[in-house]
Design a protein around this motif. Structure first.
Motif, mmCIF file in Angstrom:
data_model
loop_
_atom_site.group_PDB
_atom_site.id
_atom_site.type_symbol
_atom_site.label_atom_id
_atom_site.label_comp_id
_atom_site.label_asym_id
_atom_site.label_seq_id
_atom_site.Cartn_x
_atom_site.Cartn_y
_atom_site.Cartn_z
ATOM 1 N N GLU A 62 0.852 -1.193 0.000
ATOM 2 C CA GLU A 62 0.000 0.000 0.000
ATOM 3 C C GLU A 62 0.881 1.234 0.000
ATOM 4 O O GLU A 62 1.873 1.311 0.734
ATOM 5 N N CYS A 63 0.524 2.207 -0.830
ATOM 6 C CA CYS A 63 1.270 3.455 -0.900
ATOM 7 C C CYS A 63 0.856 4.375 0.239
ATOM 8 O O CYS A 63 -0.332 4.676 0.408
ATOM 9 N N GLY A 64 1.849 4.838 1.012
ATOM 10 C CA GLY A 64 1.559 5.778 2.084
ATOM 11 C C GLY A 64 1.226 7.163 1.576
ATOM 12 O O GLY A 64 0.670 7.986 2.306
ATOM 13 N N GLY A 65 1.531 7.431 0.308
ATOM 14 C CA GLY A 65 1.250 8.741 -0.266
ATOM 15 C C GLY A 65 -0.167 8.888 -0.775
ATOM 16 O O GLY A 65 -0.863 9.849 -0.452
ATOM 17 N N CYS A 66 -0.637 7.898 -1.588
ATOM 18 C CA CYS A 66 -1.960 8.043 -2.218
ATOM 19 C C CYS A 66 -2.940 6.941 -1.844
ATOM 20 O O CYS A 66 -4.115 7.004 -2.217
ATOM 21 N N GLY A 67 -2.488 5.912 -1.134
ATOM 22 C CA GLY A 67 -3.383 4.842 -0.718
ATOM 23 C C GLY A 67 -3.575 3.737 -1.732
ATOM 24 O O GLY A 67 -4.321 2.783 -1.478
ATOM 25 N N HIS A 68 -2.911 3.833 -2.881
ATOM 26 C CA HIS A 68 -3.030 2.796 -3.898
ATOM 27 C C HIS A 68 -2.465 1.485 -3.367
ATOM 28 O O HIS A 68 -1.405 1.457 -2.733
#
Length: 349
Positions: A62-68
């Motif tokens: 999971e990306c901590g920046g955008c949630g993807h």
């Protein structure tokens, strides 16, 4: 169900594939989010193939920046071919066809979203499988011409059985140029999560649609609370076929950049009430002895077949309870953020 002879004939190809190992089925691990480029990646899930029980282990980050959320490392073309084989087509074709026929109500609900916004003359269903959605939607849009596109051979079956007029077999992004400005509606139902790169798929839809045409999308919702509560047993993960899980805000923003304006968003209406039933099935099926499958090189003997039957019988009350709880939770699923999918309708500028 496939016959023993059909399974045995497939064993030869699977044995040859697995003799070479599974490392070639995976790209190198990515160090950046494929959606926003952030290097802030966090482990979301590790799991195995809980549906077919083909060999391999799969990781979602999971990306901590955008949630993807995305599969990392991602499957290669060889890996996708191996894990898709006999899932929608081949040995599973008849079973999948029966399952898709049962989903007529869901197909109709998806098509109804378009009714207040358009009276299309032409419609392309991308990822159409056997074309069952088109057959259901034609009841609401009798004057619309439905075509289907899919990577698998099932799309041709859909044409032969009269569910679609034209069948396109291949990658959407590769076929988009020859279909430019041809359609009033393009639909993608639980398709984007299978795409190696979702953003080019949206740009391909923009090319294929006429000005003022509509793009209709359903995808699993990674923000669904069941996704965390159920962990690896959440059916929405469907590893290893699902490569990307896109938060709604991310998809809306990318649609805007791709030349679309969002005109409708649905969560409750897109929810498929089977999270707990599917989770209990995955759990029971995981514990039960395996069925006869060509990627499992030994045929099950009488003892293993009896053990599987006993496990399924013992697990039946648990699965029934899951089904009942899904029904109970359905009216409040949206309020509790339990909806497992969301639906977006966007218009091409």
């Amino acid at each position: 169900m496939p016959t023993t002879d059909e399974v045995d004939r497939s064993r030869v190809a699977y044995r040859a594939d697995l003799h070479l190992g599974t490392r070639r089925f995976f790209h190198p691990r990515s160090t950046a989010c494929p959606w926003c480029g952030s290097a802030d990646l966090r482990l979301r899930l590790r799991t195995t193939d809980l549906l077919q029980h083909k060999p391999g282990r799969f990781t979602l980050d999971e990306c901590g920046g955008c949630g993807h959320v995305f599969q990392n490392p991602r499957l290669t073309a060889e890996g996708l071919e191996f894990y898709y084989r006999d899932f929608y087509d081949g040995l599973a074709a008849e079973q999948m066809d029966r399952q898709l026929e049962k989903e007529a109500g869901s197909h109709r609900a998806r098509a109804e979203v378009v009714l207040p916004h358009a009276d299309p003359k032409s419609w392309l269903d991308v990822g159409t499988s056997h074309g069952h959605f088109c057959s259901a939607a034609a009841q609401l849009f009798p004057d619309t011409e439905f075509d289907g596109l899919d990577l698998g051979a099932g799309v041709e079956l859909g044409r032969q059985q009269g569910r679609i007029k034209r069948a396109y077999q291949g990658q959407f992004v590769d076929l988009a140029d020859e279909l430019t400005d041809r359609y009033d509606v393009v639909s993608m139902f639980h398709y984007l999560e299978h795409s190696a790169e979702p953003k080019p798929e949206l740009r391909a839809a923009q090319r294929v649609l006429r000005s003022g045409g509509h793009l209709l999308i359903d995808v699993p919702d990674p923000e669904c609370r069941f996704a965390r509560l159920l962990g690896r047993w959440w059916i929405g993960w469907t590893q290893p076929q699902h490569l990307h899980f896109i938060p709604l805000a991310n998809l809306r923003a990318e649609l805007g950049r791709s030349g679309f304006d969002v005109v409708a968003v649905q969560r409750a209406e897109a929810h498929l009430p089977y999270d707990l039933a599917a989770a209990t099935w995955l759990f029971v099926n995981h514990l039960a002895p395996r069925q006869d499958r060509p990627w499992l090189f030994d045929r099950p003997g009488l003892g293993r077949r009896a053990g599987r039957l006993a496990a399924l019988i013992a697990g039946a009350p648990l699965m029934l309870a899951g089904m009942l709880l899904d029904r109970v939770a359905q009216p409040v699923a949206d309020r509790l953020r339990l909806t497992n999918s969301y639906r977006v309708l966007a218009v091409r500028r």
